[in-house]
Write a protein that holds these residues in place. Structure first.
Motif, PDB file in Angstrom:
ATOM      1  N   ASP A 147       4.081   5.236  38.291  1.00 19.09           N
ATOM      2  CA  ASP A 147       5.415   5.066  37.712  1.00 19.09           C
ATOM      3  C   ASP A 147       5.519   5.788  36.365  1.00 19.09           C
ATOM      4  O   ASP A 147       6.535   6.437  36.067  1.00 19.09           O
ATOM      5  N   LEU A 148       4.473   5.673  35.550  1.00 23.18           N
ATOM      6  CA  LEU A 148       4.468   6.364  34.262  1.00 23.18           C
ATOM      7  C   LEU A 148       4.488   7.878  34.458  1.00 23.18           C
ATOM      8  O   LEU A 148       5.146   8.603  33.697  1.00 23.18           O
ATOM      9  N   GLU A 149       3.783   8.348  35.493  1.00 26.45           N
ATOM     10  CA  GLU A 149       3.754   9.781  35.774  1.00 26.45           C
ATOM     11  C   GLU A 149       5.159  10.300  36.067  1.00 26.45           C
ATOM     12  O   GLU A 149       5.574  11.347  35.533  1.00 26.45           O
ATOM     13  N   PHE A 150       5.904   9.590  36.904  1.00 27.55           N
ATOM     14  CA  PHE A 150       7.263  10.030  37.227  1.00 27.55           C
ATOM     15  C   PHE A 150       8.180   9.930  36.013  1.00 27.55           C
ATOM     16  O   PHE A 150       9.018  10.809  35.775  1.00 27.55           O
ATOM     17  N   GLU A 151       8.008   8.867  35.248  1.00 26.37           N
ATOM     18  CA  GLU A 151       8.836   8.696  34.061  1.00 26.37           C
ATOM     19  C   GLU A 151       8.640   9.848  33.084  1.00 26.37           C
ATOM     20  O   GLU A 151       9.596  10.378  32.517  1.00 26.37           O
ATOM     21  N   ARG A 152       7.395  10.273  32.902  1.00 24.75           N
ATOM     22  CA  ARG A 152       7.092  11.337  31.950  1.00 24.75           C
ATOM     23  C   ARG A 152       7.471  12.719  32.474  1.00 24.75           C
ATOM     24  O   ARG A 152       7.798  13.610  31.690  1.00 24.75           O
ATOM     25  N   ASN A 153       7.388  12.902  33.776  1.00 19.46           N
ATOM     26  CA  ASN A 153       7.476  14.248  34.343  1.00 19.46           C
ATOM     27  C   ASN A 153       8.711  14.478  35.194  1.00 19.46           C
ATOM     28  O   ASN A 153       8.751  15.423  35.989  1.00 19.46           O
ATOM     29  N   HIS A 154       9.723  13.653  35.018  1.00 18.46           N
ATOM     30  CA  HIS A 154      10.903  13.731  35.864  1.00 18.46           C
ATOM     31  C   HIS A 154      11.544  15.120  35.790  1.00 18.46           C
ATOM     32  O   HIS A 154      11.958  15.678  36.811  1.00 18.46           O
ATOM     33  N   GLU A 155      11.605  15.697  34.599  1.00 16.83           N
ATOM     34  CA  GLU A 155      12.255  17.010  34.454  1.00 16.83           C
ATOM     35  C   GLU A 155      11.449  18.094  35.178  1.00 16.83           C
ATOM     36  O   GLU A 155      12.023  18.967  35.838  1.00 16.83           O
ATOM     37  N   ARG A 156      10.130  18.068  35.041  1.00 20.18           N
ATOM     38  CA  ARG A 156       9.276  19.054  35.706  1.00 20.18           C
ATOM     39  C   ARG A 156       9.389  18.921  37.218  1.00 20.18           C
ATOM     40  O   ARG A 156       9.501  19.913  37.946  1.00 20.18           O
ATOM     41  N   TYR A 157       9.348  17.680  37.677  1.00 22.82           N
ATOM     42  CA  TYR A 157       9.395  17.453  39.123  1.00 22.82           C
ATOM     43  C   TYR A 157      10.750  17.830  39.696  1.00 22.82           C
ATOM     44  O   TYR A 157      10.857  18.266  40.848  1.00 22.82           O
ATOM     45  N   GLY A 158      11.803  17.675  38.888  1.00 19.78           N
ATOM     46  CA  GLY A 158      13.119  18.118  39.334  1.00 19.78           C
ATOM     47  C   GLY A 158      13.147  19.620  39.577  1.00 19.78           C
ATOM     48  O   GLY A 158      13.753  20.102  40.548  1.00 19.78           O
ATOM     49  N   LEU A 159      12.496  20.379  38.696  1.00 14.54           N
ATOM     50  CA  LEU A 159      12.392  21.824  38.887  1.00 14.54           C
ATOM     51  C   LEU A 159      11.664  22.147  40.188  1.00 14.54           C
ATOM     52  O   LEU A 159      12.090  23.025  40.959  1.00 14.54           O
ATOM     53  N   PRO A 174       3.931  16.420  47.065  1.00 17.47           N
ATOM     54  CA  PRO A 174       4.390  15.563  45.968  1.00 17.47           C
ATOM     55  C   PRO A 174       3.244  14.838  45.262  1.00 17.47           C
ATOM     56  O   PRO A 174       2.111  14.776  45.771  1.00 17.47           O
ATOM     57  N   PRO A 175       3.531  14.264  44.093  1.00 18.15           N
ATOM     58  CA  PRO A 175       2.493  13.517  43.378  1.00 18.15           C
ATOM     59  C   PRO A 175       2.036  12.303  44.171  1.00 18.15           C
ATOM     60  O   PRO A 175       2.733  11.811  45.058  1.00 18.15           O
ATOM     61  N   GLY A 176       0.830  11.834  43.832  1.00 20.27           N
ATOM     62  CA  GLY A 176       0.286  10.672  44.504  1.00 20.27           C
ATOM     63  C   GLY A 176      -0.310  10.969  45.861  1.00 20.27           C
ATOM     64  O   GLY A 176      -0.519  10.060  46.660  1.00 20.27           O
ATOM     65  N   TRP A 662      10.198  10.530  44.606  1.00 14.56           N
ATOM     66  CA  TRP A 662      10.319  11.947  44.942  1.00 14.56           C
ATOM     67  C   TRP A 662      11.535  12.198  45.823  1.00 14.56           C
ATOM     68  O   TRP A 662      12.308  13.136  45.593  1.00 14.56           O
ATOM     69  N   GLN A 663      11.710  11.366  46.830  1.00 14.92           N
ATOM     70  CA  GLN A 663      12.785  11.571  47.789  1.00 14.92           C
ATOM     71  C   GLN A 663      14.168  11.385  47.160  1.00 14.92           C
ATOM     72  O   GLN A 663      15.142  12.010  47.605  1.00 14.92           O
ATOM     73  N   ASN A 664      14.251  10.551  46.151  1.00 17.54           N
ATOM     74  CA  ASN A 664      15.560  10.222  45.575  1.00 17.54           C
ATOM     75  C   ASN A 664      15.979  11.149  44.430  1.00 17.54           C
ATOM     76  O   ASN A 664      16.992  10.901  43.758  1.00 17.54           O
ATOM     77  N   MET A 665      15.211  12.210  44.184  1.00 14.29           N
ATOM     78  CA  MET A 665      15.584  13.143  43.123  1.00 14.29           C
ATOM     79  C   MET A 665      16.732  14.028  43.600  1.00 14.29           C
ATOM     80  O   MET A 665      16.657  14.669  44.647  1.00 14.29           O
ATOM     81  N   GLY A 666      17.804  14.068  42.839  1.00 13.00           N
ATOM     82  CA  GLY A 666      18.939  14.912  43.194  1.00 13.00           C
ATOM     83  C   GLY A 666      18.660  16.369  42.851  1.00 13.00           C
ATOM     84  O   GLY A 666      18.111  16.673  41.795  1.00 13.00           O
ATOM     85  N   ILE A 667      19.026  17.285  43.750  1.00  9.31           N
ATOM     86  CA  ILE A 667      18.758  18.704  43.514  1.00  9.31           C
ATOM     87  C   ILE A 667      19.999  19.529  43.816  1.00  9.31           C
ATOM     88  O   ILE A 667      20.831  19.169  44.642  1.00  9.31           O
ATOM     89  N   SER A 668      20.088  20.663  43.110  1.00  7.63           N
ATOM     90  CA  SER A 668      21.205  21.589  43.294  1.00  7.63           C
ATOM     91  C   SER A 668      20.864  22.576  44.407  1.00  7.63           C
ATOM     92  O   SER A 668      19.700  22.870  44.656  1.00  7.63           O
ATOM     93  N   ASP A 669      21.889  23.112  45.079  1.00  3.06           N
ATOM     94  CA  ASP A 669      21.665  24.123  46.111  1.00  3.06           C
ATOM     95  C   ASP A 669      21.937  25.536  45.590  1.00  3.06           C
ATOM     96  O   ASP A 669      22.060  26.490  46.353  1.00  3.06           O
ATOM     97  N   SER A 670      21.996  25.715  44.266  1.00  2.06           N
ATOM     98  CA  SER A 670      22.262  27.020  43.662  1.00  2.06           C
ATOM     99  C   SER A 670      21.032  27.927  43.765  1.00  2.06           C
ATOM    100  O   SER A 670      19.897  27.454  43.760  1.00  2.06           O
ATOM    101  N   GLU A 671      21.271  29.255  43.845  1.00  2.53           N
ATOM    102  CA  GLU A 671      20.169  30.212  43.861  1.00  2.53           C
ATOM    103  C   GLU A 671      19.505  30.345  42.501  1.00  2.53           C
ATOM    104  O   GLU A 671      18.381  30.823  42.400  1.00  2.53           O
ATOM    105  N   THR A 672      20.223  29.968  41.451  1.00  2.00           N
ATOM    106  CA  THR A 672      19.652  29.995  40.103  1.00  2.00           C
ATOM    107  C   THR A 672      19.593  28.573  39.566  1.00  2.00           C
ATOM    108  O   THR A 672      20.396  27.710  39.938  1.00  2.00           O
TER     109      THR A 672
END
Length: 935
Positions: A147-159, A174-176, A662-672
Motif C-alpha cells: 500500500d505504501l508503495e502505491f501511495e508513493r509511486n502513483h504518479e510513476r505507475y500512472g505513466l 505490475p508491482p507485487g 493497478w487495475q483502477n488507475m485511470g489512463i488517457s488514450d492520447s498518443e502523447t
C-alpha cells in the motif's frame, strides 16, 4: 515482420519440429563456426539472420568467422547486434519511458509523426525496484508495504499504465509480482525465439538487452543477454542495433561436483573472486567441461546473475538436458521444449562435454574445492571462507586491509587452506594475471568494543561493533533457486524446533523474486517457521539488495548513530557496495539464505558459526549450526515434493493483471503524455530543448575546472545513488520546497523520472570521497579556485552560471556496478564535458558517450595521482575542434596556479564508429531522433 536478409552465405534453411516448419539460418553453412564458443555462435547466427548489406554486412559475418581469440579489444572488428527483445525494471525503465515520451513531444514539435516513437521489438518492464521494507516481522508487512508503495509511486505507475496502452509491443508486469530477472527466467525467456517473416515462422536464439546490469542471469538458461544503459536500450527498442566489438571469450572449465554443505551462493562467491583475479572485464565467459552437467539450472542462473560482480559482460551456459528439465518444471509448453531441443542440436548449440572451442583464455574450477562462504564488507569479490569469518571480521574492525584480515582468519581456522588462494589454472596462450595479494598477518588480539545498552520491548540488550542489524533474504540472485530457499526454510524449521529465535535488534525480512517462492513455502509447510523467526514476507521485489531496506529498529538506529557503531547487514544479494544497503551499516556481507538466518540467530558477526553455539534450547543446551543445517538429501526431498510445474503455470497466468490498485488507475488514450507540472516524480526532461536539426561541429574544451577528484572503484552508486534521500541534501531541499514531506521522499531510484531530483542527487552518495575536500565524506566539493566546501550540486550550478566547463578526475574501474544511465545523465546535466580516468567499466563508459560526455583515459600505467595532480588546476582538452572524425587521442593541458602548463596525451575511449556518431550528435537520443525525422 522481420526485414528481408541478403543471405549471401546461403545459410537460410528449414527445420521441421512436430507439425511446424521453421525457417532457420544454419551455422554449419559457414566454415569456421564449429570452433567458436557458444556465445559467439549466437552472435554469428544473429549476423547471418540480419545481414542486409547496409547495417549488417557480409564483412561482419566474415570477421566473426575469422575471430582471433587473442586479439585485443581495440583490434577486434565491430559488429551490429540485434537483440530479440528488451527487458527493463522500473527504476531504469521509468526514465526510458519518460525519454520516449519526450521524444514523441519533440517529434511532434518538429512536424513528425509521434507514433514513430514506438518500440519495434518486444519490450517487457517489470516493476520490482520500488517496494521498501518499511514494515517487517509481522503478518501484515506485505500488505502495508505494498500500500505504501502505491501511495508513493502513483504518479510513476500512472505513466507506466499509460505507456502500456500507448506503445505497441510494450508490456508491464505490475508491482507485487516479482523481480525482473526471476520473472524473465521463469516465464518470459523462450531460449529459442520465433517470429514471422513473409508469413512464415522463423526460429532463432532468444536474446536480449536489459536496463539492469544483472540481466545476464538469463545466461544460465543459455540465452544471450547483458545489461546496457537505459539510453542504449531505448535505441534498441526503436530498432537501432547495438554496435559492439567482438569480445574476447574466457572459457571456465568446470570439473567435479559441489561438496555436501555448500550452496549455489558459495559457488558464485568463489567464481566472483576467481574471475575478478583472472580479469574478465568486458569479456564473455562461457562455461564448459564435464562439470557443467552437474550444475542445476537455478545455480547456473545465480552464476550468470553476478556477471557484473566479475566484470564480465556475459557468463553463459550452453543448452543441455538440464535446460529442458527446467523449461518443463517452469511450465513451458511441450512444443516449446521440443523446439529448443531440436534447434539447439541442429545448430551445434547443444552442450558436448568433450568439445573444447577456441577460447581467449581457459580457467579451471574444481567444484569440490568450494566451501561455505560470505563476501564483504563492501565488495562482492572479497570472499571470506565461513571458517575464517570470525577472525576476518575482527581484523576488519581492527582496521586491517581485507586481504590481511582474511589471512588472519584463515590462520585461526583449523581446516585446510583457502582454495582460491592457490594459483589459477590459466591458458598459456595469454599472460596470466597475478593472483590477489594475500597478507600474512595474525588475527588481532583486540578490536574496538563500545557496547551500548538499549531497551527492546522492555528488555535490555547490548549493541556493539560487528553486530548484525539487518538480515535479509532478498534478491533474485538467490530467491530464484528453490534449493537454497527451501534450505533456508528447513533451517528455520529446525531452529524453531530447537527453541532458537532471531536476536531482537536484527531487522529480518523475506523478499522473494516471484510468487512461486511463497507458493512452495506454503506447500512445504515452512512459512510459519520463517514467520516465527521474523522472516515474514515484506514484498516481491529487490528491497534490501538495492538499498530499499527501510529504517532500522529505532532504538538500534539511535545507538548506531549516537555511538558511531560499525554494524553489519547480512543479505542473500549480489551487491554490497559502500553506502548501498543502508546508510547506517558500514559492513555488508553477501551469503546464502540459510546463513542469513543463521546470522540473524547469532545477532553478531563475532560468532564462529562452525564452532560456537547460536543459542540455547529450552533446556539450556547449546545449539550449533550443525544441529539445524539441512542435509543435501533433505533439501532435495523438499524440492521434489514442494516444487511443480503447475505452480509456475498458475502463478504466471495473470502476470500482467495486477491488483485493484493497478487495475483502477485511470489512463488517457492520447498518443502523447499529459505532463503534470506539479509532479515531483515525472517531469519532461530537457534533452531535446533547442535541439538543432543538424549536429554541431565538435569543439575543444578550454578553461575547465575539476568538479570532483575521485579514486579507484568509484561505482555508479557513488555517482547516482538509488537509496534514501537525506532531508539536508540538495534533493531533499528541493522536495521540501515543493511541499513533499520527509516521510514521502521515497528513494532516488523511484524519482528517476524527475531530472530536477536526479541532478541534485548526482555524486550525493554519503560515502563518496572527493580529494578536493579530503576531510569531508559525502557529496561535497569546492568551487575553485578558492571556494569553501559545499554540495557538488551547488558548486556545479555556480560553474554553469560562470560559463565554466567541468571535468571529473577518477582512478581505475570508474563507473563499476549497476547499469545506471542517470550516472551519465546527471553528470551531463551538471555541466561535465569530460571524464578523465585510469580506466572505465563498460556500461558506464557507454552511457557517458550516450549522453555526449567525453570519456578519456590516462596513458597506460598512469593516473591522476601518479601525475601528481591536485585537481585544483585548470584543464583544456584540444584535438576535437576541426577534426573530421573523433580522434584516437587528445591533448589535455593542465595549468597550475602558478601558470605552468604541462600536457598529457589521453586516449579517447570512444571505441566504435557508432559510438563516435552518438558523441558527434550530442548523445544517442538526439542521434535517433534526427534519424527518425529524416526517414
Amino acid at each position: 515482420m522481420a526485414a528481408k536478409t541478403a543471405n549471401s552465405f546461403g545459410a537460410r534453411d528449414q527445420l521441421r519440429v512436430g507439425e511446424v516448419q521453421y525457417q532457420i539460418h544454419r551455422l554449419d553453412a559457414v566454415e569456421g563456426a564449429e570452433r567458436l564458443p557458444y556465445s559467439l555462435k549466437v552472435l554469428l547466427e544473429n549476423l547471418l539472420r540480419n545481414e542486409d548489406g547496409r547495417v549488417v554486412t557480409a564483412e561482419q559475418v566474415q570477421a566473426m568467422l575469422a575471430w582471433d581469440p587473442q586479439a585485443s579489444a581495440q583490434d577486434s572488428a565491430e559488429i551490429q547486434f540485434t537483440p530479440a527483445r528488451v527487458l527493463m525494471q522500473d527504476f531504469t525503465g521509468v526514465p526510458c519511458v519518460v525519454d520516449l515520451v519526450a521524444m514523441r513531444d519533440a517529434m511532434t514539435a518538429a512536424g513528425g509523426d509521434p507514433a514513430k516513437i514506438n518500440p519495434l521489438i518486444p519490450t517487457d518492464l517489470v516493476i520490482d525496484h520500488s517496494v521498501i521494507a518499511d514494515v517487517f516481522g509481522s503478518s501484515d508487512a506485505f500488505r502495508i508495504n505494498t500500500d505504501l508503495e502505491f501511495e508513493r509511486n502513483h504518479e510513476r505507475y500512472g505513466l507506466l499504465r499509460w505507456g502500456q496502452s500507448a506503445f505497441d509491443d510494450f508490456s508491464v508486469v505490475p508491482p507485487g509480482t516479482g523481480i525482473c530477472h526471476q520473472v524473465n527466467l521463469e516465464y518470459l525467456a523462450q531460449v529459442v525465439f520465433t517470429s514471422e517473416r513473409d508469413g512464415r515462422p522463423v526460429a532463432y536464439p532468444d536474446s536480449l538487452v536489459g536496463t539492469d546490469s544483472h540481466t545476464p542471469m538469463i545466461n544460465g538458461l543459455g540465452v544471450l543477454g547483458w545489461g546496457v544503459g537505459g539510453i542504449e536500450a531505448e535505441a534498441a527498442m526503436l530498432g537501432q542495433p547495438l554496435s559492439m566489438l567482438i569480445p574476447r571469450v574466457v572459457g571456465l572449465k568446470l570439473t567435479g561436483e559441489l561438496p555436501e554443505g555448500t550452496t549455489a551462493t558459495d559457488l558464485v562467491l568463489t567464481v566472483a573472486q576467481l574471475l575478478r583475479s583472472t580479469g574478465v572485464v568486458g569479456k564473455f565467459v562461457d562455461f564448459f567441461g564435464p562439470g557443467v552437467g552437474s550444475v542445476p539450472l537455478a545455480t547456473r542462473a545465480t552464476l550468470g546473475n553476478m556477471s557484473p560482480e566479475y566484470g564480465s559482460t556475459v557468463t553463459i551456459f550452453p543448452v543441455d538436458a538440464e535446460t529442458l528439465d527446467y523449461l518443463r518444471l517452469t511450465g513451458r509448453s511441450g512444443e516449446q521444449v521440443a523446439l529448443v531441443e531440436a534447434y539447439a542440436k541442429e545448430q551445434g548449440l547443444w552442450h558436448d562435454p568433450d568439445h573444447v572451442p577456441d577460447y581467449s583464455q581457459v580457467v579451471e574450477l574444481e567444484l569440490g574445492t568450494v566451501e561455505p562462504s560470505l563476501a564483504g564488507p563492501s565488495r562482492p569479490q572479497d570472499r571470506i571462507p565461513l571458517k575464517a569469518a570470525q577472525g576476518t571480521i575482527r581484523g576488519l574492525l581492527a582496521g586491517w586491509e581485507h586481504d590481511d584480515a582474511v589471512q588472519g582468519g584463515l590462520d585461526d581456522a583449523s581446516a585446510g587452506s583457502f582454495p582460491a588462494s592457490d594459483p589459477i589454472a590459466v591458458s598459456t596462450l595469454t599472460e596470466r594475471d597475478d593472483p590477489p595479494r594475500t597478507g600474512t598477518a595474525k588475527s588481532p588480539s583486540s578490536w574496538p568494543s563500545d557496547p551500548v545498552e538499549i531497551m527492546l520491548d522492555d528488555s535490555p540488550a547490548h549493541l556493539d561493533h560487528g553486530d548484525v542489524v539487518i538480515a535479509a533474504i532478498t534478491s533474485c540472485t538467490n530467491t530464484s533457486n528453490p534449493s537454497v530457499m527451501l534450505g533456508a526454510g528447513l533451517l528455520a524449521k529446525k531452529a524453531v524446533e530447537h527453541g532458537l529465535q532471531s536476536k531482537p535488534w536484527v531487522k529480518t525480512s523475506l523478499a522473494p523474486g516471484s510468487r512461486i517462492v511463497t507458493d512452495y513455502y506454503e506447500r512445504s509447510g515452512l512459512t510459519s517457521y520463517l514467520d516465527q523467526l521474523g522472516f515474514n514476507l515484506v514484498g516481491y521485489g529487490c528491497t534490501t539488495c538495492i538499498g530499499n531496506s527501510g529504517p532500522l529498529i529505532p532504538e538500534v538506529s539511535e545507538a548506531v548513530t549516537g555511538h558511531d557503531l560499525t554494524v553489519a547487514s547480512v543479505l542473500s544479494g549480489n551487491r554490497n557496495f559502500e553506502g548501498r544497503i543502508h546508510s547506517e551499516t558500514k559492513m555488508n556481507f553477501l551469503t546464502s539464505p540459510p546463513l542469513v538466518i543463521a546470522y540473524a540467530l547469532a545477532g553478531t558477526m563475532h560468532t564462529d558459526l562452525l564452532r560456537e553455539p547460536l543459542g540455547q534450547n529450552s533446556e539450556g543446551q547449546d545449539v550449533y549450526l550443525r544441529d539445524i543445517w539441512p542435509t543435501a538429501q533433505e533439501v532435495k526431498e523438499a524440492v521434489d515434493a514442494g516444487v511443480e510445474a503447475q505452480m509456475f503455470t498458475d502463478g504466471y497466468s495473470d502476470v500482467f493483471t495486477g491488483d485493484e490498485n493497478w487495475q483502477n488507475m485511470g489512463i488517457s488514450d492520447s498518443e502523447t503524455f499529459d505532463w503534470d507540472d506539479e509532479s515531483t516524480y515525472v517531469r519532461r526532461p530537457p534533452y531535446f530543448d533547442d535541439m538543432p536539426a543538424e549536429p554541431q561541429p565538435m569543439s575543444d574544451i578550454t578553461g575547465a575546472r575539476v568538479l570532483a577528484y575521485l579514486g579507484d572503484s568509484v561505482t555508479t552508486d557513488h555517482i547516482s545513488p538509488a537509496g534514501a534521500i537525506r532531508p539536508d541534501s540538495p534533493a531533499g531541499r528541493y522536495l521540501k520546497d515543493h511541499g513533499v514531506k520527509v516521510k514521502d521522499f521515497n528513494s532516488y531510484g523511484s524519482r528517476r523520472g524527475n531530472h530536477e531530483v536526479m541532478i541534485r542527487g548526482t555524486f550525493a552518495n554519503v560515502r563518496l570521497r572527493n580529494k578536493l575536500v579530503p576531510d569531508v565524506e559525502g557529496g561535497y566539493t569546492r568551487h575553485l579556485p578558492d571556494g569553501e566546501p559545499e554540495s557538488i550540486f551547488d558548486a556545479a550550478q555556480e560553474y554553469v552560471a560562470d560559463g565554466t566547463p567541468l571535468v571529473i578526475l577518477a582512478g581505475a574501474d570508474y563507473g563499476s556496478g549497476s547499469s545506471r544511465d542517470w550516472a551519465a545523465k546527471g553528470t551531463m546535466l551538471m555541466g561535465v564535458r569530460a571524464v578523465l580516468a585510469a580506466s572505465f567499466e563498460r556500461i558506464h563508459r557507454s552511457n557517458l558517450i550516450g549522453m555526449g560526455v567525453l570519456p578519456l583515459q590516462f596513458p597506460e600505467g598512469e593516473s591522476a595521482e601518479d601525475l601528481g595532480l591536485s585537481g585544483e588546476e585548470t584543464y583544456s582538452i584540444t584535438g576535437l575542434e576541426g577534426a573530421d572524425s573523433v580522434p584516437e587521442t587528445v591533448t589535455v593541458g593542465i595549468t597550475d596556479d602558478g601558470g605552468q602548463t604541462r600536457e598529457v596525451q589521453a586516449r579517447v575511449r570512444i571505441d566504435t564508429p557508432a559510438e563516435a556518431a552518438y558523441f558527434r550528435h550530442g548523445g544517442i537520443l538526439p542521434y535517433v531522433l534526427r534519424q527518425l525525422l529524416q526517414d
